[in-house]
Design an enzyme around this catalytic site. Structure first.
Site, PDB file in Angstrom:
ATOM      1  N   GLN A   1       2.828   9.925   1.840  1.00  0.00           N
ATOM      2  CA  GLN A   1       4.196   9.395   1.842  1.00  0.00           C
ATOM      3  C   GLN A   1       5.036   9.908   0.671  1.00  0.00           C
ATOM      4  O   GLN A   1       6.253   9.854   0.718  1.00  0.00           O
ATOM      5  CB  GLN A   1       4.174   7.860   1.804  1.00  0.00           C
ATOM      6  CG  GLN A   1       3.600   7.244   3.070  1.00  0.00           C
ATOM      7  CD  GLN A   1       3.511   5.739   2.945  1.00  0.00           C
ATOM      8  OE1 GLN A   1       2.547   5.217   2.382  1.00  0.00           O
ATOM      9  NE2 GLN A   1       4.509   5.042   3.446  1.00  0.00           N
TER      10      GLN A   1
ATOM     11  N   HIS B   1      -3.953   1.351   8.090  1.00  0.00           N
ATOM     12  CA  HIS B   1      -2.587   1.907   8.098  1.00  0.00           C
ATOM     13  C   HIS B   1      -2.496   3.098   7.116  1.00  0.00           C
ATOM     14  O   HIS B   1      -1.944   4.144   7.446  1.00  0.00           O
ATOM     15  CB  HIS B   1      -1.607   0.777   7.722  1.00  0.00           C
ATOM     16  CG  HIS B   1      -0.178   1.170   7.575  1.00  0.00           C
ATOM     17  ND1 HIS B   1       0.815   0.711   8.407  1.00  0.00           N
ATOM     18  CD2 HIS B   1       0.465   1.947   6.651  1.00  0.00           C
ATOM     19  CE1 HIS B   1       1.980   1.201   8.023  1.00  0.00           C
ATOM     20  NE2 HIS B   1       1.801   1.956   6.954  1.00  0.00           N
ATOM     21  N   GLU B   2      -3.082   2.937   5.926  1.00  0.00           N
ATOM     22  CA  GLU B   2      -3.017   4.005   4.906  1.00  0.00           C
ATOM     23  C   GLU B   2      -3.905   5.184   5.294  1.00  0.00           C
ATOM     24  O   GLU B   2      -3.537   6.348   5.078  1.00  0.00           O
ATOM     25  CB  GLU B   2      -3.421   3.477   3.528  1.00  0.00           C
ATOM     26  CG  GLU B   2      -2.641   2.280   3.007  1.00  0.00           C
ATOM     27  CD  GLU B   2      -1.141   2.411   3.073  1.00  0.00           C
ATOM     28  OE1 GLU B   2      -0.623   3.538   3.208  1.00  0.00           O
ATOM     29  OE2 GLU B   2      -0.456   1.373   3.025  1.00  0.00           O
TER      30      GLU B   2
ATOM     31  N   HIS C   1      -2.057   7.364   7.576  1.00  0.00           N
ATOM     32  CA  HIS C   1      -1.125   8.271   6.889  1.00  0.00           C
ATOM     33  C   HIS C   1      -1.849   9.536   6.429  1.00  0.00           C
ATOM     34  O   HIS C   1      -1.318  10.647   6.555  1.00  0.00           O
ATOM     35  CB  HIS C   1      -0.508   7.593   5.658  1.00  0.00           C
ATOM     36  CG  HIS C   1       0.675   6.713   5.935  1.00  0.00           C
ATOM     37  ND1 HIS C   1       1.814   7.154   6.567  1.00  0.00           N
ATOM     38  CD2 HIS C   1       0.909   5.409   5.618  1.00  0.00           C
ATOM     39  CE1 HIS C   1       2.701   6.156   6.635  1.00  0.00           C
ATOM     40  NE2 HIS C   1       2.165   5.085   6.070  1.00  0.00           N
TER      41      HIS C   1
ATOM     42  N   CYS D   1       6.438  -0.212   7.310  1.00  0.00           N
ATOM     43  CA  CYS D   1       6.040   0.997   6.583  1.00  0.00           C
ATOM     44  C   CYS D   1       7.186   1.444   5.697  1.00  0.00           C
ATOM     45  O   CYS D   1       8.340   1.474   6.141  1.00  0.00           O
ATOM     46  CB  CYS D   1       5.675   2.097   7.577  1.00  0.00           C
ATOM     47  SG  CYS D   1       5.113   3.612   6.781  1.00  0.00           S
ATOM     48  N   LEU D   2       6.858   1.791   4.459  1.00  0.00           N
ATOM     49  CA  LEU D   2       7.897   2.248   3.523  1.00  0.00           C
ATOM     50  C   LEU D   2       8.528   3.555   3.997  1.00  0.00           C
ATOM     51  O   LEU D   2       9.640   3.885   3.576  1.00  0.00           O
ATOM     52  CB  LEU D   2       7.299   2.422   2.122  1.00  0.00           C
ATOM     53  CG  LEU D   2       6.776   1.139   1.463  1.00  0.00           C
ATOM     54  CD1 LEU D   2       6.102   1.456   0.135  1.00  0.00           C
ATOM     55  CD2 LEU D   2       7.892   0.117   1.275  1.00  0.00           C
TER      56      LEU D   2
ATOM     57  N   GLY E   1       0.848  -1.187   0.000  1.00  0.00           N
ATOM     58  CA  GLY E   1       0.000   0.000   0.000  1.00  0.00           C
ATOM     59  C   GLY E   1       0.880   1.232   0.000  1.00  0.00           C
ATOM     60  O   GLY E   1       2.060   1.160   0.360  1.00  0.00           O
TER      61      GLY E   1
HETATM   62  O1  GNR Z   1       4.234  -2.570   2.519  1.00  0.00           O
HETATM   63  C1  GNR Z   1       3.631  -2.444   3.572  1.00  0.00           C
HETATM   64  N1  GNR Z   1       3.374  -3.537   4.331  1.00  0.00           N
HETATM   65  C2  GNR Z   1       2.543  -3.521   5.436  1.00  0.00           C
HETATM   66  C3  GNR Z   1       2.554  -4.637   6.260  1.00  0.00           C
HETATM   67  C4  GNR Z   1       1.737  -4.692   7.357  1.00  0.00           C
HETATM   68  C5  GNR Z   1       0.894  -3.643   7.639  1.00  0.00           C
HETATM   69  C6  GNR Z   1       0.867  -2.521   6.834  1.00  0.00           C
HETATM   70  C7  GNR Z   1       1.687  -2.458   5.729  1.00  0.00           C
HETATM   71  S1  GNR Z   1       1.629  -1.068   4.697  1.00  0.00           S
HETATM   72  C8  GNR Z   1       3.253  -1.088   4.045  1.00  0.00           C
HETATM   73  C9  GNR Z   1       3.418  -0.026   2.974  1.00  0.00           C
HETATM   74  C10 GNR Z   1       3.242   1.335   3.591  1.00  0.00           C
HETATM   75  O2  GNR Z   1       4.062   1.874   4.267  1.00  0.00           O
HETATM   76  N2  GNR Z   1       2.090   1.906   3.408  1.00  0.00           N
HETATM   77  O3  GNR Z   1       1.832   3.085   3.983  1.00  0.00           O
HETATM   78 NI    NI Z   2       3.069   3.185   5.743  1.00  0.00          NI
END
Ligand code: GNR
Ligand code: NI
Length: 170
Positions: A51, A134-135, A138, A92-93, A46
């Site tokens: 980001q 999670h997104e 952000h 998270c990236l 995601g």
């Molecule tokens: O790549 C991603 N893997 C992930 C694994 C577990 C819970 C959430 C994520 S999101 C993350 C990519 C990212 O940072 N999205 O904002």
């Molecule tokens: Ni993230």
């Protein structure tokens, strides 16, 4: 198509609150294509516009094993969330190399717009539910490390600053 630079924690820009998308134009389509390219290249499941320093309510996702189920989510709202929660290991990236457990609703139903501006609903379970939450965090300026203890968060912050300093020197 272009790869977009990803902001890294603790960049204060990651705490920007995104505004709703209002224009469904060519510029938006380009942004979506660039976000998918960036997400797939980074091996993410995601990516939120926040980001990549674009502060509108836009998310791209693909939680499939085969990386062939792209999903565009614009202006999402949570319609309902299950009282059943699950704990999953998140990464998270924007916080590379850090993984820790976060508790989330197991199921969420969201209302959103697709890239054409059409209204949609989606019931998401498990990994997709976690990823959507999670997104959406952000887009509200929240990074998953904010759910961890202040001790862990401060260690992560110090580690990230050090890693970024070393990356800038090399
Ligand atoms: O790549 C991603 N893997 C992930 C694994 C577990 C819970 C959430 C994520 S999101 C993350 C990519 C990212 O940072 N999205 O904002
Ligand atoms: Ni993230």
């Amino acid at each position: 198509m272009a790869l977009l630079p990803i902001l890294c924690y603790p960049d204060p820009k990651l705490h920007t609150v995104a505004k709703p998308v209002t224009r469904f134009d060519e510029a938006l389509k380009t942004k979506i294509a660039d976000m998918f390219e960036t997400m797939y290249e980074a091996k993410g499941i995601g990516l939120a516009a926040t980001q990549v320093d674009f502060h509108e309510r836009l998310i791209v996702l693909d939680v499939s094993e085969t990386k062939d189920q792209p999903l565009v989510v614009i202006n999402p709202t949570i319609v309902s969330a299950s009282s059943q929660h699950i704990v999953g290991e998140e990464g998270c990236l924007s916080v590379p190399g850090i993984y820790d457990e976060v508790e989330r609703a197991q199921t969420v139903e969201i209302a959103y717009l697709d890239e054409q501006g059409q209204s949609k609903r989606l019931v998401a379970h498990d990994l997709l539910s976690i990823c959507i939450q999670h997104e959406m965090d952000h887009l509200m300026g929240r990074v998953f490390v904010e759910y961890l203890s202040p001790l862990k968060r401060n260690r992560i912050k110090t580690k990230m600053i050090k890693a970024q300093r070393e990356a800038a020197r090399s």
